[in-house]
Design a protein around this motif. Sequence first.
Motif, PDB file in Angstrom:
ATOM      1  N   VAL A 208      -6.067   1.952  -0.969  1.00  0.00           N
ATOM      2  CA  VAL A 208      -5.155   1.403   0.044  1.00  0.00           C
ATOM      3  C   VAL A 208      -5.881   1.171   1.366  1.00  0.00           C
ATOM      4  O   VAL A 208      -5.568   0.234   2.102  1.00  0.00           O
ATOM      5  CB  VAL A 208      -3.931   2.318   0.240  1.00  0.00           C
TER       6      VAL A 208
ATOM      7  N   LEU B  63      -1.003   5.046   7.494  1.00  0.00           N
ATOM      8  CA  LEU B  63      -0.881   3.612   7.200  1.00  0.00           C
ATOM      9  C   LEU B  63       0.132   2.948   8.126  1.00  0.00           C
ATOM     10  O   LEU B  63      -0.085   1.817   8.601  1.00  0.00           O
ATOM     11  CB  LEU B  63      -0.471   3.407   5.743  1.00  0.00           C
TER      12      LEU B  63
ATOM     13  N   CYS C 189       0.830  -1.210   0.000  1.00  0.00           N
ATOM     14  CA  CYS C 189       0.000   0.000   0.000  1.00  0.00           C
ATOM     15  C   CYS C 189       0.865   1.260   0.000  1.00  0.00           C
ATOM     16  O   CYS C 189       0.560   2.229  -0.709  1.00  0.00           O
ATOM     17  CB  CYS C 189      -0.935  -0.004   1.209  1.00  0.00           C
ATOM     18  N   CYS C 190       1.917   1.266   0.797  1.00  0.00           N
ATOM     19  CA  CYS C 190       2.813   2.427   0.809  1.00  0.00           C
ATOM     20  C   CYS C 190       3.485   2.601  -0.554  1.00  0.00           C
ATOM     21  O   CYS C 190       3.604   3.725  -1.063  1.00  0.00           O
ATOM     22  CB  CYS C 190       3.866   2.276   1.906  1.00  0.00           C
TER      23      CYS C 190
ATOM     24  N   PHE D  64      -7.384  -3.854  -4.919  1.00  0.00           N
ATOM     25  CA  PHE D  64      -6.424  -3.156  -5.782  1.00  0.00           C
ATOM     26  C   PHE D  64      -6.961  -3.067  -7.212  1.00  0.00           C
ATOM     27  O   PHE D  64      -6.908  -2.005  -7.854  1.00  0.00           O
ATOM     28  CB  PHE D  64      -5.080  -3.893  -5.784  1.00  0.00           C
TER      29      PHE D  64
ATOM     30  N   TYR E 196       2.288   1.681  -3.361  1.00  0.00           N
ATOM     31  CA  TYR E 196       1.242   2.103  -4.302  1.00  0.00           C
ATOM     32  C   TYR E 196       1.054   3.619  -4.280  1.00  0.00           C
ATOM     33  O   TYR E 196       0.755   4.233  -5.301  1.00  0.00           O
ATOM     34  CB  TYR E 196      -0.059   1.395  -3.932  1.00  0.00           C
ATOM     35  N   THR E 197       1.243   4.225  -3.090  1.00  0.00           N
ATOM     36  CA  THR E 197       1.086   5.681  -3.004  1.00  0.00           C
ATOM     37  C   THR E 197       2.190   6.427  -3.745  1.00  0.00           C
ATOM     38  O   THR E 197       2.038   7.624  -4.034  1.00  0.00           O
ATOM     39  CB  THR E 197       1.080   6.153  -1.536  1.00  0.00           C
TER      40      THR E 197
END
Length: 501
Positions: free
Chosen positions: A251, A127, A105-106, A354, A108-109
Motif C-alpha cells: 500500500v 494512510l 489501499c485502506c 498491487f 486492501y488492509t
Amino acid sequence: MSLGQVLLVAALAVPAVGAAVVALLPGDRAARVVGTVAAGLTLLATLPLATGDRSWTAYGVNPAVRPWHRLDLPWVPALDLRFHLGVDGISYPLVVLTALLTLLCCAYTLWKVPDGGGSGRALVALLLVVEVGILGTFLALDLVLFFVFFEVVLLPMYAIIAGWGGADRRRAAAKFALYTLLGSVLLLVGVYVVVAAAGTADLLALTGGTGLSRGTQLAAFTLLGLAFAVKSPLWPLHSWLPDAHTQAPTVGSVILAGVLLKMGTYGLIRVAVGVAPEGARWAAPVLGVLAVAAIIVGSLVCLAQGELKRLIAYSSVGHMGFVLLGVATLTATGLQAALIGNVAHGVITGLLFFLAGAIKDRAHTGALAELSGLRETAPRLAGLLGFAAVASLGLPGLAGFWGEAFAVVAAIGRGGPLWTTLGVLAAVGGALTAAYLLRLLRRVTHGPASPAVGRIGPGLAAAEWTAWAPLVLLALAVGLAPTLVLGVAADPVAALVGVLK
C-alpha cells in the motif's frame, strides 16, 4: 457556505477526523473498517467538485487560475495568510485519483496487513494522514498553505516505510526522509523569495509572475524547480525512489507511485511555472534534457534489473521523465500530455505495485530469475500483470499511450535542433520501455513454473479483485476516452500557456 465550499472542507476534514478516530479505537479490525469508510466518504466528497462553475467569470481573479469552487478564510491575519482552497481542471483529476487510491489501499488492509511495524489500525491512520497532506497540496491556493500541506506527507510516509517495509526498510526510509527534507528546504526558501518579493502568498494573484522581477523569477524557479524535481523525481535526484518503493509495503508503494510523485509535477506546473514564467522559459531546455535523460537511464536500468518491485520503481523514473518533458515544452500539448501522463501513471503503476505485492506475498521472492511460469499456476494473476505491463508500455487504447505520445509530439513541435533531438530520444526511450516490460513478462509469466511460482494457487481473493478492478477499468476508460482528463484541463491549461507567452 456553498455546497462546493463544504465539499472542499470535507475533502480534508473527513480523512483527518477519520485518522484520529482510527488511532483511538481499541479494536484493530473495527478501526480498519472505520478508516476504509472514511476514505470512501472522502472519495464521495471529491467527485461532485466537478460540478462547479466553469464559466470562469464567478470570481474575477487572475485569468490563469479560475477555480470551479473556492474557499478563502483568514488563517494568520497578522501575516496576511489565508486558508485558501480551490479546485480546477488541473487539480481535479489528481484529487479524485488520490481519494480513489487511498480508498483502495485502506480496503486492501482489510484483507492483508503487512508484517512489521504494528497494527493495521496504525497503518490505516497513517494512510489517511498522508491523504490529507496530498489533497491539501492539490487544493491549496495560498503558497504558505501549499508548503504546509506538502510537508504533512513526510513523517507519515516515513513511518509507513520504516514500520511495515522490507528487511532494509529503515535505511530506505531514512534516505527518503533525507532527500525529502532537502527538497523541503529548497521549497521553503523559494516560497520565502516569492512572498517577500511580491508581498502576498495568494497563488491567484501570483500566477503569471505578477509583482516579481525577472531576476526574482529566475531565482524562484531554480529553488522551486529543484524542490519539485526531488519529489517528482527527476534524474539525477531520483535515487531515493527505487529504495523506497522496493522496501515499502504494497500500500505504501501504491501511494508513493500513484499520487505522492504527482505532488512534484503538480507543484512544478501550478507553482514553479505559474509563479515564475520567465524562469520557466529560461530553464526549459535544461529541464527537457534532464527529463529525456531520466527516460533513457530509467529504461536502461530496467533492462538490467533483476528484482520485480525495483524494476517497477525504476520504470517510474522513466515515465515521470515523459511527464517532465511535457512540462518543459511549456506548450498546451505538452502540459496536457503531462497531466494525462500523471493520471495514467498513477493508475497503471498503482496496479503494477498491487500485482507485484501479490506475487511476492505468494512466491516469497521478488527475484525475476525465480518467478518464471506464472501463467501455468496463476493464469488470472499473470493475465492482469500482462494487461498492466502493456498499459504501462503505452499500447494505444490504454491510458499510458497518450502522455508518452504527446510529450514526444510536443517536444518535436517546439522545433529547433535541441527539441527535435529530445523528441527523437524520448521516442527511443519509449521503445526501450516496451523492451523492458516485455522482458518482464517473458521472465515472470512464460516458461516452466519455478519452484517459488509452483506454490502459487490459481485463485484471487475478493479483496484483491475489489482493489484492482477500478484501476483496470480506469486504464481502459482513460485510454479510450482521454477527454475524461484532457477535457476538464483544456481551459486552465490554455490560460496558463497564455501567461507564458
